[in-house]
Design an enzyme around this catalytic site. Structure first.
Site, PDB file in Angstrom:
ATOM      1  N   HIS A  59       0.840  -1.194   0.000  1.00 25.52           N
ATOM      2  CA  HIS A  59       0.000   0.000   0.000  1.00 25.52           C
ATOM      3  C   HIS A  59       0.878   1.248   0.000  1.00 25.52           C
ATOM      4  O   HIS A  59       1.706   1.406   0.886  1.00 25.52           O
ATOM      5  CB  HIS A  59      -0.923   0.016   1.230  1.00 25.52           C
ATOM      6  N   TYR A 108      -9.703   5.744   7.040  1.00 27.43           N
ATOM      7  CA  TYR A 108      -9.917   6.143   8.442  1.00 27.43           C
ATOM      8  C   TYR A 108     -10.953   7.263   8.431  1.00 27.43           C
ATOM      9  O   TYR A 108     -10.734   8.278   7.767  1.00 27.43           O
ATOM     10  CB  TYR A 108      -8.625   6.671   9.063  1.00 27.43           C
ATOM     11  N   PRO A 165      -4.717   1.343  18.468  1.00 28.24           N
ATOM     12  CA  PRO A 165      -4.407   0.793  17.137  1.00 28.24           C
ATOM     13  C   PRO A 165      -4.581   1.786  15.977  1.00 28.24           C
ATOM     14  O   PRO A 165      -4.271   1.466  14.848  1.00 28.24           O
ATOM     15  CB  PRO A 165      -5.368  -0.389  17.013  1.00 28.24           C
ATOM     16  N   LYS A 181       0.584   0.791  15.067  1.00 29.42           N
ATOM     17  CA  LYS A 181       1.957   0.743  15.585  1.00 29.42           C
ATOM     18  C   LYS A 181       2.246  -0.447  16.495  1.00 29.42           C
ATOM     19  O   LYS A 181       3.403  -0.795  16.711  1.00 29.42           O
ATOM     20  CB  LYS A 181       2.265   2.032  16.358  1.00 29.42           C
ATOM     21  N   TYR A 228       3.540   6.954   9.804  1.00 27.90           N
ATOM     22  CA  TYR A 228       2.650   5.817   9.524  1.00 27.90           C
ATOM     23  C   TYR A 228       3.438   4.660   8.897  1.00 27.90           C
ATOM     24  O   TYR A 228       3.242   3.501   9.269  1.00 27.90           O
ATOM     25  CB  TYR A 228       1.520   6.244   8.581  1.00 27.90           C
TER      26      TYR A 228
HETATM   27  P1  FAS Z   1       1.022 -10.522  22.475  1.00 30.08           P
HETATM   28  O1  FAS Z   1       0.038 -10.072  23.505  1.00 30.08           O
HETATM   29  O2  FAS Z   1       0.594 -10.694  21.059  1.00 30.08           O
HETATM   30  O3  FAS Z   1       1.653 -11.930  22.907  1.00 30.08           O
HETATM   31  C1  FAS Z   1       1.960 -12.188  24.272  1.00 30.08           C
HETATM   32  C2  FAS Z   1       1.898 -13.706  24.464  1.00 30.08           C
HETATM   33  O4  FAS Z   1       2.298 -14.001  25.806  1.00 30.08           O
HETATM   34  C3  FAS Z   1       0.478 -14.247  24.304  1.00 30.08           C
HETATM   35  O5  FAS Z   1       0.479 -15.353  23.424  1.00 30.08           O
HETATM   36  C4  FAS Z   1       0.070 -14.661  25.724  1.00 30.08           C
HETATM   37  O6  FAS Z   1      -0.772 -15.784  25.717  1.00 30.08           O
HETATM   38  C5  FAS Z   1       1.417 -14.974  26.352  1.00 30.08           C
HETATM   39  N1  FAS Z   1       1.446 -14.834  27.804  1.00 30.08           N
HETATM   40  C6  FAS Z   1       0.854 -13.888  28.559  1.00 30.08           C
HETATM   41  N2  FAS Z   1       1.140 -14.084  29.863  1.00 30.08           N
HETATM   42  C7  FAS Z   1       1.926 -15.208  29.931  1.00 30.08           C
HETATM   43  C8  FAS Z   1       2.551 -15.933  30.999  1.00 30.08           C
HETATM   44  N3  FAS Z   1       2.411 -15.541  32.266  1.00 30.08           N
HETATM   45  N4  FAS Z   1       3.285 -17.046  30.693  1.00 30.08           N
HETATM   46  C9  FAS Z   1       3.437 -17.426  29.383  1.00 30.08           C
HETATM   47  N5  FAS Z   1       2.884 -16.797  28.332  1.00 30.08           N
HETATM   48  C10 FAS Z   1       2.130 -15.693  28.619  1.00 30.08           C
HETATM   49  N6  FAS Z   1      -1.778  -3.664  16.753  1.00 30.08           N
HETATM   50  C11 FAS Z   1      -1.789  -3.070  15.535  1.00 30.08           C
HETATM   51  O7  FAS Z   1      -0.734  -2.643  15.064  1.00 30.08           O
HETATM   52  N7  FAS Z   1      -2.960  -2.962  14.825  1.00 30.08           N
HETATM   53  C12 FAS Z   1      -4.149  -3.473  15.313  1.00 30.08           C
HETATM   54  O8  FAS Z   1      -5.180  -3.374  14.665  1.00 30.08           O
HETATM   55  C13 FAS Z   1      -4.170  -4.114  16.562  1.00 30.08           C
HETATM   56  N8  FAS Z   1      -5.328  -4.657  17.071  1.00 30.08           N
HETATM   57  C14 FAS Z   1      -5.310  -5.254  18.305  1.00 30.08           C
HETATM   58  C15 FAS Z   1      -6.467  -5.838  18.869  1.00 30.08           C
HETATM   59  C16 FAS Z   1      -6.449  -6.432  20.140  1.00 30.08           C
HETATM   60  C17 FAS Z   1      -7.710  -7.045  20.726  1.00 30.08           C
HETATM   61  C18 FAS Z   1      -5.248  -6.460  20.877  1.00 30.08           C
HETATM   62  C19 FAS Z   1      -5.196  -7.071  22.269  1.00 30.08           C
HETATM   63  C20 FAS Z   1      -4.084  -5.908  20.324  1.00 30.08           C
HETATM   64  C21 FAS Z   1      -4.104  -5.312  19.044  1.00 30.08           C
HETATM   65  N9  FAS Z   1      -2.960  -4.769  18.465  1.00 30.08           N
HETATM   66  C22 FAS Z   1      -2.953  -4.173  17.252  1.00 30.08           C
HETATM   67  C23 FAS Z   1      -1.726  -4.819  19.150  1.00 30.08           C
HETATM   68  C24 FAS Z   1      -1.155  -6.196  18.969  1.00 30.08           C
HETATM   69  O9  FAS Z   1      -1.061  -6.473  17.610  1.00 30.08           O
HETATM   70  C25 FAS Z   1       0.155  -6.234  19.688  1.00 30.08           C
HETATM   71  O10 FAS Z   1       0.934  -5.084  19.442  1.00 30.08           O
HETATM   72  C26 FAS Z   1       0.968  -7.471  19.377  1.00 30.08           C
HETATM   73  O11 FAS Z   1       0.173  -8.594  19.610  1.00 30.08           O
HETATM   74  C27 FAS Z   1       2.198  -7.421  20.262  1.00 30.08           C
HETATM   75  O12 FAS Z   1       2.791  -8.658  20.223  1.00 30.08           O
HETATM   76  P2  FAS Z   1       3.450  -9.268  21.560  1.00 30.08           P
HETATM   77  O13 FAS Z   1       4.276  -8.219  22.204  1.00 30.08           O
HETATM   78  O14 FAS Z   1       4.069 -10.547  21.125  1.00 30.08           O
HETATM   79  O15 FAS Z   1       2.255  -9.511  22.571  1.00 30.08           O
HETATM   80  C1  PHB Z   2      -6.400  -3.759  10.771  1.00 33.33           C
HETATM   81  O1  PHB Z   2      -6.468  -4.047   9.564  1.00 33.33           O
HETATM   82  O2  PHB Z   2      -6.735  -4.548  11.689  1.00 33.33           O
HETATM   83  C2  PHB Z   2      -5.909  -2.381  11.158  1.00 33.33           C
HETATM   84  C3  PHB Z   2      -5.296  -1.603  10.191  1.00 33.33           C
HETATM   85  C4  PHB Z   2      -4.832  -0.339  10.542  1.00 33.33           C
HETATM   86  C5  PHB Z   2      -5.007   0.120  11.831  1.00 33.33           C
HETATM   87  C6  PHB Z   2      -5.617  -0.674  12.810  1.00 33.33           C
HETATM   88  C7  PHB Z   2      -6.081  -1.933  12.462  1.00 33.33           C
HETATM   89  O3  PHB Z   2      -4.567   1.365  12.157  1.00 33.33           O
END
Ligand code: FAS
Ligand code: PHB
Length: 389
Positions: A72, A200, A292, A296, A384
């Site tokens: 993109h 957006y 989100p 980032k 971005y």
């Molecule tokens: P994660 O949270 O992905 O992974 C952590 C891992 O540690 C998990 O698998 C968990 O089960 C495990 N864990 C936790 N406690 C533990 C313990 N005590 N012992 C062992 N394992 C344990 N980011 C974007 O850029 N765009 C988005 O649209 C976006 N949407 C999101 C929506 C939701 C609902 C959430 C919660 C996050 C979103 N994010 C988004 C952010 C997300 O993508 C995170 O930045 C990304 O998952 C970060 O990765 P990790 O740091 O690996 O953490």
């Molecule tokens: C998504 O596709 O889930 C998405 C993309 C851009 C954002 C947040 C979420 O800023």
């Protein structure tokens, strides 16, 4: 049992760190409290910065992303029926890759299996020990038996709700938090995306985002009050509300369908400093959370992993520990820049309960500046698409 680096968490940060370290000959053990199926069932990020793409390629997991990911070179911001395109290529010569975090995690698991990386899923009661001492170790329970892993370092990649950050004494931690008075209701549907680029939307009824995963998988979000629950929203109600928040000529073309995933995510900005305490290094959501809006979260996890893996590999291969000494400072410098960007776009695009006419004018002027001022477009585009590592 002994390893060089014990990694807590098998999300993108933990798996990518394990992949990079193992490829450089550094032994790791990944401990994950959920099952692999549960980790792979999560629907999260969708946009990868170029730095993240490059890192995944260096980790040897970029092949499917190159085939199936979408390049993109811009995105749209809409307001008052107006469509403002931010042309990343023209503004800063960069682009982003649209490729879901779920797929990134799947590719990482496959690559980790191929090199025989050590994972233990379903662990309970993970405890980090002797972090300030010379012999850190981790204990955990599995099937009622307590296990111990002796290691040189521990990487806390266990997300916001994990155990790692809380293992750093409160007296050492400096935490910064902003909780937003709304959440995002997200829907995944097997329908063609509304547009070929992300949209957006700033609307008096609230923020909306039209995104995608592939030509037949769309991802949409609408801002909802924190009091809303997923069961309050039928698919029909979601689609009706989304159409109201998009420019009408676009909304007409929206292809709706049954949601295959529907969830509400709260929005917060959070940073915990420092990201190192003795033998423990925090990585990804364990140390920071961004709303989100700026796409980032996953990308910050990638840059943390870049800095930490470089520091650990240099420590083991050339006995140079300078990268480990400067890890926290270097990672936090980039994190705070992303915090600012994510906060500013969230503030510009959402309806805040406490906002009055003046605040809404400020949002309008911000968007006007973005539509007319190349310098404003360049600042948005550079943030971005991802600031340099
Ligand atoms: P994660 O949270 O992905 O992974 C952590 C891992 O540690 C998990 O698998 C968990 O089960 C495990 N864990 C936790 N406690 C533990 C313990 N005590 N012992 C062992 N394992 C344990 N980011 C974007 O850029 N765009 C988005 O649209 C976006 N949407 C999101 C929506 C939701 C609902 C959430 C919660 C996050 C979103 N994010 C988004 C952010 C997300 O993508 C995170 O930045 C990304 O998952 C970060 O990765 P990790 O740091 O690996 O953490
Ligand atoms: C998504 O596709 O889930 C998405 C993309 C851009 C954002 C947040 C979420 O800023």
């Amino acid at each position: 049992m002994r390893t060089q680096v014990a990694i807590i968490g098998a999300g993108p940060a933990g798996l990518l760190l394990s992949q990079l370290l193992n490829r450089a000959g550094v032994a790791t053990m990944v401990l994950e409290r959920q099952s692999r199926a549960h980790v792979l069932s999560r629907i999260r990020a969708g946009v990868l910065e170029q730095g993240t793409v490059d890192l995944l390629n260096r980790a040897g997991v970029g092949a499917r992303m190159a085939r199936e990911g979408q390049h993109h070179s811009g995105c749209y911001l809409t307001h008052d029926q107006q469509m403002i395109r931010i042309d990343f290529a023209q503004a800063c010569g960069a682009e982003v890759m649209v490729y879901g975090q779920t797929e990134v995690t799947r590719d990482l698991y496959r690559a980790q299996d191929a090199i025989g990386a050590q994972h233990v899923h379903g662990v309970k009661n993970v405890v980090l020990h002797d972090l300030a001492g010379k012999t850190p170790y981790v204990t955990y329970d599995l099937d009622g038996v307590t296990h111990r892993i002796d290691c040189d370092f521990i990487a806390g990649c266990d997300g916001f709700h994990g155990v790692s950050r809380k293992s750093i004494p409160e007296s050492v931690r400096r935490e910064y938090e902003k909780v937003y008075p709304f959440g995002w209701l997200g829907v995944l549907s097997e329908t063609p995306p509304l547009h070929e680029e992300l949209i957006y939307a700033n609307h008096p009824r609230g923020f909306a985002l039209a995104s995608m995963r592939n030509p037949m998988l769309s991802r949409y979000y609408i801002q909802v009050p924190l009091s809303d629950r997923v069961e309050d929203w039928s698919d029909a109600a979601f689609w009706d509300e989304l159409k109201l928040r998009l420019p009408s000529d676009l909304a007409r073309d929206l292809v709706t369908g049954p949601s295959i995933e529907k969830s509400i995510a709260p929005l917060r900005s959070f940073v915990s400093e420092p990201m190192r305490f003795g033998g423990l290094f925090l990585c990804g959501d364990a140390a920071h959370i961004v709303p989100p809006t700026g796409a980032k979260g996953l990308n910050l996890a990638a840059s943390d992993v870049h800095y930490l893996s470089e520091g650990l590999i240099a420590h083991y291969t050339t006995r140079d520990s300078s990268g480990l000494e400067t890890y926290s400072e270097k990672a936090l410098a980039r994190i705070w820049q992303a915090m600012r960007f994510s906060w500013s776009v969230t503030t510009m695009m959402h309806r805040f309960p406490e906002h009055g006419a003046y605040d809404q004018q400020m949002q309008r002027v911000e968007l006007m500046q973005l539509s007319a001022n190349p310098a404003a477009q360049r600042l948005f585009a550079e943030n971005y698409t991802g600031l340099p590592y």
